[in-house]
Design an enzyme around this catalytic site. Structure first.
Site, PDB file in Angstrom:
ATOM      1  N   TRP A  49      -2.106  -4.062   3.952  1.00  0.00           N
ATOM      2  CA  TRP A  49      -1.178  -3.009   3.532  1.00  0.00           C
ATOM      3  C   TRP A  49      -1.245  -1.783   4.436  1.00  0.00           C
ATOM      4  O   TRP A  49      -0.211  -1.195   4.772  1.00  0.00           O
ATOM      5  CB  TRP A  49      -1.413  -2.648   2.066  1.00  0.00           C
ATOM      6  CG  TRP A  49      -0.965  -3.739   1.156  1.00  0.00           C
ATOM      7  CD1 TRP A  49      -1.735  -4.530   0.345  1.00  0.00           C
ATOM      8  CD2 TRP A  49       0.386  -4.223   0.991  1.00  0.00           C
ATOM      9  NE1 TRP A  49      -0.962  -5.460  -0.309  1.00  0.00           N
ATOM     10  CE2 TRP A  49       0.343  -5.295   0.069  1.00  0.00           C
ATOM     11  CE3 TRP A  49       1.614  -3.860   1.530  1.00  0.00           C
ATOM     12  CZ2 TRP A  49       1.479  -5.998  -0.327  1.00  0.00           C
ATOM     13  CZ3 TRP A  49       2.752  -4.567   1.144  1.00  0.00           C
ATOM     14  CH2 TRP A  49       2.674  -5.610   0.235  1.00  0.00           C
ATOM     15  N   ASP A  66      -3.064   5.486  -0.399  1.00  0.00           N
ATOM     16  CA  ASP A  66      -2.396   4.458  -1.198  1.00  0.00           C
ATOM     17  C   ASP A  66      -3.412   3.932  -2.201  1.00  0.00           C
ATOM     18  O   ASP A  66      -4.385   3.280  -1.826  1.00  0.00           O
ATOM     19  CB  ASP A  66      -1.901   3.339  -0.277  1.00  0.00           C
ATOM     20  CG  ASP A  66      -1.162   2.226  -1.023  1.00  0.00           C
ATOM     21  OD1 ASP A  66      -1.288   2.149  -2.262  1.00  0.00           O
ATOM     22  OD2 ASP A  66      -0.479   1.424  -0.355  1.00  0.00           O
ATOM     23  N   LYS A  74      -0.119  -2.754 -11.273  1.00  0.00           N
ATOM     24  CA  LYS A  74      -1.482  -3.310 -11.212  1.00  0.00           C
ATOM     25  C   LYS A  74      -2.220  -2.958 -12.506  1.00  0.00           C
ATOM     26  O   LYS A  74      -2.380  -3.781 -13.378  1.00  0.00           O
ATOM     27  CB  LYS A  74      -2.231  -2.762  -9.992  1.00  0.00           C
ATOM     28  CG  LYS A  74      -1.444  -2.814  -8.691  1.00  0.00           C
ATOM     29  CD  LYS A  74      -1.188  -4.224  -8.207  1.00  0.00           C
ATOM     30  CE  LYS A  74      -0.518  -4.211  -6.839  1.00  0.00           C
ATOM     31  NZ  LYS A  74      -0.260  -5.556  -6.314  1.00  0.00           N
TER      32      LYS A  74
END
Length: 412
Positions: A117, A207, A232
């Site tokens: 990511w 992030d 999540k």
């Protein structure tokens, strides 16, 4: 009210498991939200009932994470991928306003690359242009095979620019199972001390998508922007949560007149802040479910409770993986000390080993254990809604799998 509803244990990486009691409560809200006679998926986002709910949701985040008054909490859409672009554009606008006489020299964007990511975030910054993108450190250089993301690099290797417009890191890499350590004394913790700049507000962007609300955020106040996709630990897909320091909420149009890249209104943090996150219709249903989750967390004792439970879940699962490795059946994919609490990754050795493990788990009511398509293997995601008892069931299955593998080896 709760029954099993025929549900299995969902170890998927996202969208991921939600608390059963929250889903049951949401059923009621889908039919009649706050006694309005209108379902939450149908109600106006500008109704007083929804505004009251939104305010409570925001306050629950602020209280549980101890977000200081120097930071705003904003809600938007587009996920973490949308923020790959938004943080670049907003922080470049801020930099231009701080340096109106900078001339032709391009500002610098620093990226810490520790997994898939952060690699994608850096690639998007390069694609957008308008700045020099620097890789502060690339974890693959320090990996066992020289090409995998399996570690947090040594602190001495983090070389930040003296005056960057942005410093980016991904706290937990969902695909690769790598996470900055929770212990600030660990060599795998984020090296905040190497960012120190006397009297300056560091443009640190994090992030937190796959670890948001699993534990307190270390040195939250030192961050310029923290963002997280909700799908999540917090809720369903469709909601992105931002924590933005006030000095990063800037007039992007004024910056554009000075030469910064124009920022689409919907990506502007000032647009979101000025409108109370209601510039356009938000993800009402996603906000509702996430708000119920935060309320549920508060009732259970907040982040202190979840941090301790998550610590125990990760500790016992990694012990089971290590046992399997010692017996020559499993192989860890992440170096010790850099493992993720939320996404534990490993491989099952032998031809067809992963497939056999997954098929056996599914027969026992456990799904979502297949590793990301880009790296393969096994991935068990231990988000907040996964109970300790459910982790124990996975570990018991792993034990039986190891015993069966041992029997087969002995009879061969």
């Amino acid at each position: 009210m709760s029954t099993d509803h025929g549900r299995v244990i969902n170890f998927g990486a996202g969208p991921s498991a939600l608390p059963l009691s929250v889903l049951e409560q949401a059923q009621q809200g889908l039919l009649n939200f706050q006694g309005t006679g209108i379902g939450v998926a149908e109600i106006s986002h500008r109704s007083k009932e929804f505004q009251t709910f939104l305010d409570e949701f925001e306050q629950n985040i602020r209280t549980q994470l101890a977000v200081p008054t120097t930071h705003r909490i904003l809600f938007t859409q587009g996920g973490g991928t949308g923020q790959f672009s938004a943080v670049v554009l907003n922080m470049l606008a801020r930099y231009r306003l701080l340096h109106p006489q900078a001339g032709a020299a391009e500002p610098v964007l620093d990226y810490v690359v520790t997994g898939s990511w952060s690699k994608k975030a850096e690639a998007e910054a390069r694609r957008l242009g308008g700045a020099t993108v620097r890789t502060v450190v690339d974890a693959r250089v320090y990996s066992k095979d020289g090409k995998s993301f399996d570690n947090i690099p040594p602190h001495a290797e983090f070389a930040f620019s003296p005056d960057p417009a942005l410093v980016y890191y991904c706290e937990n890499e969902t695909v690769d199972g790598v996470e900055f350590a929770h212990d600030p004394q660990s060599p795998a913790a984020f090296p905040f001390d190497r960012l120190a700049r006397a009297g300056a507000l560091v443009p640190l962007v994090a992030d937190y998508s796959s670890s948001f609300m699993c534990r307190p955020i270390p040195r939250l106040a030192d961050h310029a922007v923290i963002y997280a996709g909700a799908q999540k630990n917090v809720g369903p897909a469709g909601l992105t949560i931002l924590i933005v320091r006030e000095d990063c909420i800037v007039d992007v149009d004024a910056a554009a007149k000075l030469g910064a890249a124009p920022v689409p209104l919907i990506l502007s943090y000032k647009t979101l802040a000025d409108s109370g996150s209601l510039y356009n219709t938000p993800s009402v249903l996603a906000i509702y479910l996430a708000g119920l989750v935060l309320r549920h967390m508060k009732q259970n004792g907040g982040l202190a409770y979840y941090e301790e439970v998550n610590r125990r879940k990760a500790k016992k699962l990694y012990a089971a993986i290590l046992e399997g490795e010692q017996k020559g059946v499993f192989r860890r994919k992440v170096q010790q000390g850099s493992e993720s609490w939320m996404n534990a990754v490993f491989e099952v050795l032998g031809e067809g080993g992963d497939k056999k493990f997954l098929e056996g788990a599914e027969k026992e009511g456990m799904k979502g254990l297949k590793g990301h398509r880009s790296v393969g293997g096994i991935r068990a995601s231990l988000y907040n809604a996964i109970t300790e008892q459910e982790v124990d069931k996975l570990i018991a299955y792993m034990g039986r799998f190891l015993a069966e593998a041992g029997d087969q080896t002995a009879s061969a």
